[in-house]
Write an enzyme that holds these catalytic residues in place. Structure first.
Site, PDB file in Angstrom:
ATOM      1  N   HIS A 124       0.810  -1.220   0.000  1.00 42.85           N
ATOM      2  CA  HIS A 124       0.000   0.000   0.000  1.00 42.85           C
ATOM      3  C   HIS A 124       0.842   1.266   0.000  1.00 42.85           C
ATOM      4  CE1 HIS A 124      -3.139  -2.952   0.731  1.00 42.85           C
ATOM      5  NE2 HIS A 124      -3.822  -2.120  -0.016  1.00 42.85           N
ATOM      6  N   CYS A 153     -10.702  -3.533 -10.700  1.00 42.67           N
ATOM      7  CA  CYS A 153     -10.133  -2.328 -10.080  1.00 42.67           C
ATOM      8  C   CYS A 153      -8.749  -2.541  -9.470  1.00 42.67           C
ATOM      9  CB  CYS A 153     -11.077  -1.744  -9.041  1.00 42.67           C
ATOM     10  SG  CYS A 153     -11.199  -2.736  -7.548  1.00 42.67           S
TER      11      CYS A 153
END
Ligand code: PEP
Ligand code: MG
Length: 756
Positions: A367, A680
């Site tokens: 992330h 996505c």
């Protein structure tokens, strides 16, 4: 022995004098060993330094034979000195020659010495040398003597690493000469600037305390601020919502108020160190232990300790850092260099406008990498030993196209960099021109391209890319950014801004996706063996209904009269989706009952990120409004390869038959169940992956901003009808590499996968 506290103090003062003398480095080291031996009343004091092949070279000695200097080398693990280097731990032995690891080196003349004490010289978690003292008698060294020697070793680490030290100019040249390193691209683009180090670094000038009392007072004030900041984390708002995390912060607080920690720091100061140097000394130990420990729980604890060391250092640096940020050089862009960085830590740099980021650790779908991509900061990761080559303020060129990092580049390279940057701007201008062209194939098949976002600054990309809307808004980033949980009104404000800025374009809000590598600072509740497979995403949210409902309430309230699309992350089982949807509906009624205007329409979807859910979709026919496949997580679960583990995260490919066949099946299942489906994951932004996705029938792709131009260019060069049947053949046959076959095919059919 003289009084233990006075030794280092005295020694520090003398060391300071020695360091200030204008002598050659060899003479300086000689003085240092003499000084240590005299002050500690040792018969021998020696310094060994680790050389490039890992051996330990005798660099200076008082007491052993001088002609052994630069001639005696010990292999790693060889003898007592080798053991210390290998284990990064001190050794104190009463009768060294009888120790099983003792290695006799006649050339040193060490026969008569029995008592032995050696400590590692540590820098950036690495052992760079060993410092020893020896005595003829078989005496026991006391704890405070061991402590003193460790303190001295820290100062020596700086002397050994400083640019002016070495046998000759070779090393000083090494520290200034250009260095080229290679890592993995986490976000493409190129950037140049001066290095800003994430971990606070203590300059040698700040090592010695001028006034110990003053340093102790500074430390006390820093402790008070540290405790206040932890208390803020424990503030009323967090209480009640977070039970276990609360315990974790309590534990963190306990760690911070551990009298033994404070005492060791004070002792360092009383021994002549500055407050910063005393903390740095402990930080070196924590880091060295961290490097060695395998157990994940212990690693986390050591990481907490190191984090506390860093926090204290930042508090002490306080105003200095502010000043540094606005120094005359501050218009030169900065490149952030760190060992590792969580997404929250990276977000804290948001306002600094970084030119690039370089990391020792981290993998492409972590992330932190996603945040970097969101902010469009060229980022290269996975460079082992990076911190050994850099110093604050060094110039660096980061090439996020091929993963190279040029530290202290020469003029020619800087010039070439300028040229590349120009080319890149031209390319970006070409993509900008594509912005208002339709997103469709040559044979007019429309493919909707959406943006993945999560930060306010991502929203700028809506205009610049011409995206259809936000296909994935990662709501947890707001949580990761702040020390305390965002209030409902803060959440409403962000969601309203997102809807306002999207100006009628479609927006898919993904509800809180915490856990895995997205841990709230200091709120990482339970230690897990496999966090990616653990208590995260919707699993975590459903177990924290107070927190989750507040978010759902904020989403509903932000929409007021506008369309609202919400999707739940990492649904594995239909019941999770139903429960989450039930909570959302409760919030819709709650808001309505209180007179808030309801959204004009509500769509509720699920992210498909686990293989199990792909085979359980039929249970939700008619209940789920859409499916969005999160290929980042799906890829790791599909291949059983952790996206956070650099050694394997790039080993199993997206463009591989098993994975593409699986995604095709998912698309077909959704079609049969009449559930709209799109993609996505970050992969959708890579033209070759997008080509596969379009070929297997996906017509909605959400991706990082940087992917939209290249993917649109690819689409506009593709005749889908012609390509489709060839692709089906490629997918069904078993030629060695789907990826290579596709590249070859694209070349022949002039499908634009890259600039060439
Ligand atoms: C994914 O897993 O593909 C995804 C989009 O979610 P995240 O990367 O935020 O886990
Ligand atoms: Mg995911």
């Amino acid at each position: 022995m003289p009084d233990s506290f006075s030794i280092p103090r005295l020694l520090m003062n003398r060391l300071r004098t020695v360091m200030a003398e204008d002598v050659d480095p060899e003479t300086r080291l000689r003085s240092v060993v003499q000084l240590i031996a005299n002050t500690m009343v040792a018969d021998v004091c020696s310094i060994y330094r680790r050389v490039d092949d890992g051996r330990l070279e005798l660099l200076a000695t008082e007491g052993l034979r001088q002609d052994a200097v630069h001639r005696t080398y010990l292999a790693e693990g060889e003898g007592l000195v080798g053991q210390i280097a290998k284990n990064a731990e001190y050794l104190s032995i009463q009768d060294a020659p009888r120790h099983p690891s003792f290695s006799y080196r006649p050339e040193t003349g060490e026969d008569p010495y029995h008592a032995f004490l050696g400590v590692p010289i540590l820098r950036a978690g690495q052992v760079i040398g060993v410092l020893t003292v020896q005595n003829q008698s078989d005496r026991c060294y006391q704890d405070d003597e061991i402590d003193s020697l460790q303190t001295i070793a820290m100062v020596l680490a700086e002397i050994l690493s400083s640019a002016d030290y070495d046998q000759d100019a070779i090393d000083s040249a090494r520290s200034l000469r250009p260095v080229n390193l290679k890592g993995r691209v986490l976000c493409d683009g190129i950037g140049m600037g001066r290095i800003r180090l994430h971990d606070p670094v203590i300059s040698a000038a700040k090592f010695f305390a001028e006034d110990s009392e003053l340093e102790e007072r500074r430390l006390d004030v820093a402790f008070e601020e540290l405790n206040r900041s932890i208390d803020r984390l424990l503030s009323a708002e967090i209480g009640g919502l977070w039970d276990e995390p609360r315990e974790v912060i309590e534990a963190y607080k306990l760690l911070a108020s551990d009298p033994a920690w404070a005492e060791r720091l004070r002792e360092g100061i009383r021994n002549g160190l500055s407050a910063e140097a005393a903390i740095d000394r402990l930080r070196r130990e924590h880091r060295a232990r961290f490097e060695k420990v395998k157990d994940s729980y212990l690693r986390e604890r050591l990481h907490d300790l190191e984090d506390l060391d860093n926090r204290l250092l930042r508090i002490l640096a306080g105003t200095d850092d502010e000043r540094a940020a606005s120094s005359p050089d501050s218009d030169v862009p900065e490149v952030l260099v760190a060992r590792r960085l969580g997404p929250a830590e990276l977000l804290e740099y948001g306002r600094l406008n970084l030119a690039a980021i370089v990391l020792e650790e981290v993998s492409t779908s972590s992330h932190a990498a996603i945040v970097a991509r969101g902010a469009g900061i060229p980022t290269v990761g996975g460079i082992k030993g990076l911190l050994n080559h850099v110093a604050r303020g060094d110039m660096v060129v980061v090439d996020g196209e091929d993963g190279s990092v040029h530290i202290r580049p020469d003029e020619a390279l800087i010039e070439a960099f300028g040229e590349r940057k120009k080319l890149l701007s031209e390319r970006q201008a070409a993509f900008l021109a594509l912005r208002s062209e339709p997103s469709e194939t040559l044979d007019h098949v429309p493919v909707k391209l959406f943006l993945n976002a999560g930060l306010g600054l991502d929203l700028d990309h809506l205009e610049s890319t011409g995206a259809e809307g936000l296909g994935l808004f990662r709501t947890e980033f707001q949580f990761l950014m702040s020390d305390t949980l965002p209030t409902i009104s803060e959440q409403v404000a962000l969601y309203q801004t997102v809807l306002d800025r999207s100006d009628g374009r479609q927006v898919y809000f993904r509800t809180l996706d915490l856990g895995g590598d997205k841990l709230l600072p200091n709120l990482n509740a339970t230690r897990e063996e496999n966090p990616a497979l653990g208590w995260r995403s919707i699993r975590f949210a459903l177990d924290r209904p107070g927190l989750f409902r507040r978010q759902l309430r904020a989403l509903v309230r932000a929409a007021q009269g506008r369309a609202l699309s919400v999707m739940f992350p990492m649904v594995t089982h239909a019941s999770e989706f139903r429960e989450a949807r039930r909570l959302l509906e409760k919030e819709l009624s709650w808001n309505l009952a209180r007179g808030y205007r309801p959204p004009s329409e509500v769509k509720v979807g699920a992210m498909l990120e686990t293989p199990a859910f792909a085979y359980g979709l039929d249970a939700l026919k008619g209940e789920v409004d859409f499916i969005s496949v999160g290929t980042n997580d799906m890829l790791q679960f599909f291949h059983a390869a952790d996206r956070m583990t650099p050694m394997i995260s790039d080993r199993y490919h997206f463009v591989s038959r098993p994975f593409i066949r699986f995604l095709k099946q998912v698309r077909e299942t959704c079609e049969n169940l009449e559930i709209p489906v799109s993609i996505c994951g970050e992969g959708a932004g890579d033209p070759i992956k997008a080509l596969c996705l379009v070929a297997i029938g996906y017509r909605g792709l959400s991706m990082p901003a940087g992917g939209i131009g290249p993917v649109k260019r690819m689409l506009r060069s593709l005749n889908l009808r012609d390509f489709q049947s060839d692709f089906d053949d490629l997918l069904n046959n078993s030629s060695p590499s789907l990826h290579n076959s596709l590249l070859e095919f694209a070349r022949r059919h002039r499908i634009k996968l890259s600039d060439d």
